[in-house]
Design a protein around this motif. Structure first.
Motif, PDB file in Angstrom:
ATOM      1  N   LYS A  97       0.757  -1.173  -0.119  1.00 41.28           N
ATOM      2  CA  LYS A  97       0.231   0.104  -0.142  1.00 41.28           C
ATOM      3  C   LYS A  97       0.755   1.214   0.105  1.00 41.28           C
ATOM      4  O   LYS A  97       0.598   2.186  -0.771  1.00 41.28           O
ATOM      5  CB  LYS A  97      -1.027  -0.049   1.148  1.00 41.28           C
ATOM      6  N   GLU A  98       2.076   1.164   0.856  1.00 37.39           N
ATOM      7  CA  GLU A  98       2.722   2.477   0.791  1.00 37.39           C
ATOM      8  C   GLU A  98       3.710   2.544  -0.618  1.00 37.39           C
ATOM      9  O   GLU A  98       3.860   3.704  -1.000  1.00 37.39           O
ATOM     10  CB  GLU A  98       3.751   2.095   1.913  1.00 37.39           C
ATOM     11  N   ALA A  99       3.751   1.492  -1.167  1.00 35.01           N
ATOM     12  CA  ALA A  99       4.382   1.610  -2.762  1.00 35.01           C
ATOM     13  C   ALA A  99       3.473   2.118  -3.593  1.00 35.01           C
ATOM     14  O   ALA A  99       4.221   3.160  -4.490  1.00 35.01           O
ATOM     15  CB  ALA A  99       5.151   0.174  -2.971  1.00 35.01           C
ATOM     16  N   LEU A 100       2.328   1.834  -3.413  1.00 39.11           N
ATOM     17  CA  LEU A 100       1.119   2.109  -4.513  1.00 39.11           C
ATOM     18  C   LEU A 100       1.210   3.776  -3.920  1.00 39.11           C
ATOM     19  O   LEU A 100       1.058   4.589  -5.233  1.00 39.11           O
ATOM     20  CB  LEU A 100       0.095   1.524  -4.185  1.00 39.11           C
ATOM     21  N   GLN A 101       0.948   4.092  -2.872  1.00 43.60           N
ATOM     22  CA  GLN A 101       0.825   5.899  -2.364  1.00 43.60           C
ATOM     23  C   GLN A 101       1.991   6.323  -3.155  1.00 43.60           C
ATOM     24  O   GLN A 101       1.821   7.610  -3.585  1.00 43.60           O
ATOM     25  CB  GLN A 101       0.660   5.890  -0.938  1.00 43.60           C
ATOM     26  N   LYS A 102       3.199   5.852  -2.747  1.00 44.41           N
ATOM     27  CA  LYS A 102       4.521   6.588  -3.177  1.00 44.41           C
ATOM     28  C   LYS A 102       4.412   6.694  -4.887  1.00 44.41           C
ATOM     29  O   LYS A 102       4.756   7.734  -5.445  1.00 44.41           O
ATOM     30  CB  LYS A 102       5.772   5.650  -2.834  1.00 44.41           C
ATOM     31  N   ILE A 103       4.137   5.737  -5.672  1.00 43.84           N
ATOM     32  CA  ILE A 103       3.858   5.792  -6.928  1.00 43.84           C
ATOM     33  C   ILE A 103       2.904   6.732  -7.398  1.00 43.84           C
ATOM     34  O   ILE A 103       3.140   7.522  -8.372  1.00 43.84           O
ATOM     35  CB  ILE A 103       3.608   4.248  -7.425  1.00 43.84           C
ATOM     36  N   GLU A 104       1.663   6.774  -6.886  1.00 42.70           N
ATOM     37  CA  GLU A 104       0.699   7.537  -7.259  1.00 42.70           C
ATOM     38  C   GLU A 104       1.107   9.019  -6.971  1.00 42.70           C
ATOM     39  O   GLU A 104       0.832  10.024  -7.709  1.00 42.70           O
ATOM     40  CB  GLU A 104      -0.462   7.656  -6.447  1.00 42.70           C
ATOM     41  N   THR A 105       1.841   9.379  -5.828  1.00 40.04           N
ATOM     42  CA  THR A 105       2.340  10.750  -5.366  1.00 40.04           C
ATOM     43  C   THR A 105       3.375  11.153  -6.587  1.00 40.04           C
ATOM     44  O   THR A 105       3.252  12.140  -6.944  1.00 40.04           O
ATOM     45  CB  THR A 105       3.035  10.805  -4.143  1.00 40.04           C
ATOM     46  N   GLN A 106       4.290  10.459  -7.069  1.00 39.13           N
ATOM     47  CA  GLN A 106       5.553  10.663  -7.980  1.00 39.13           C
ATOM     48  C   GLN A 106       4.518  10.871  -9.448  1.00 39.13           C
ATOM     49  O   GLN A 106       5.265  11.544 -10.048  1.00 39.13           O
ATOM     50  CB  GLN A 106       6.408   9.270  -8.178  1.00 39.13           C
TER      51      GLN A 106
END
Length: 165
Positions: free
Chosen positions: A27-36
């Motif tokens: 979930k954190e990786a997905l949020q990081k990808i969305e933010t980037q």
């Protein structure tokens, strides 16, 4: 590009949802990808805006140059293209204030007190007040061979020689 990147993010979300382990790390990786992804889109839009503004500035300058060129061609046609060098110099002096704004911090040279442009020649007198001259202002067509002195320094040297005699 925007659609392709969004579909890629959606595909990543689906892959994570179908993944058997729905860990906090995923979930954190997905949020990081969305933010980037959002930051990338923002930067892309800024780049496009900057490019559009640069294009507008350049286009404006090109239009002004075309206008100046058109006026110059019309002026040449009206006068028959045969004017004295003094008339040309006067028109240049009159038009320099109108044509292009001059940076007040840019140094001026020559007996005409204009900025550096075109071919220029340096006076070989180390004490010359002006130092650099436009070819057209001192009647030169090409770079002189050997040492060259401006009209003022030449006149001063001639006066000194006459006093010695």
């Amino acid at each position: 590009m925007d659609r392709a990147s969004k579909s890629h993010v959606v595909a990543l979300k689906r892959a994570i949802k179908h993944h058997t382990e729905n860990s906090e790390e995923d979930k954190e990786a997905l949020q990081k990808i969305e933010t980037q992804h959002k930051e990338c889109l923002k930067l892309c839009k800024e780049k496009i805006d900057l490019a559009n503004r640069a294009y507008d500035v350049i286009d404006n300058h090109i239009r002004r140059l075309d206008d100046y060129l058109s006026r110059f061609e019309n002026e040449l046609r009206e006068t028959g293209g045969a004017e004295s060098q003094k008339d040309n110099q006067t028109k240049e002096d009159d038009s320099k204030d109108v044509d292009m704004p001059i940076d007040p911090n840019e140094p001026t040279y020559c007996i005409c007190h204009r900025v550096s442009f075109g071919e220029m020649v340096a006076c070989d007198n180390p004490e010359c007040k002006v130092e650099w001259f436009h070819f057209e202002c001192v009647g030169l067509k090409k770079q002189p061979k050997g040492r060259w002195f401006c009209p003022e320094c030449t006149e001063n040297n001639n006066k000194k020689r006459q006093k010695k005699m």
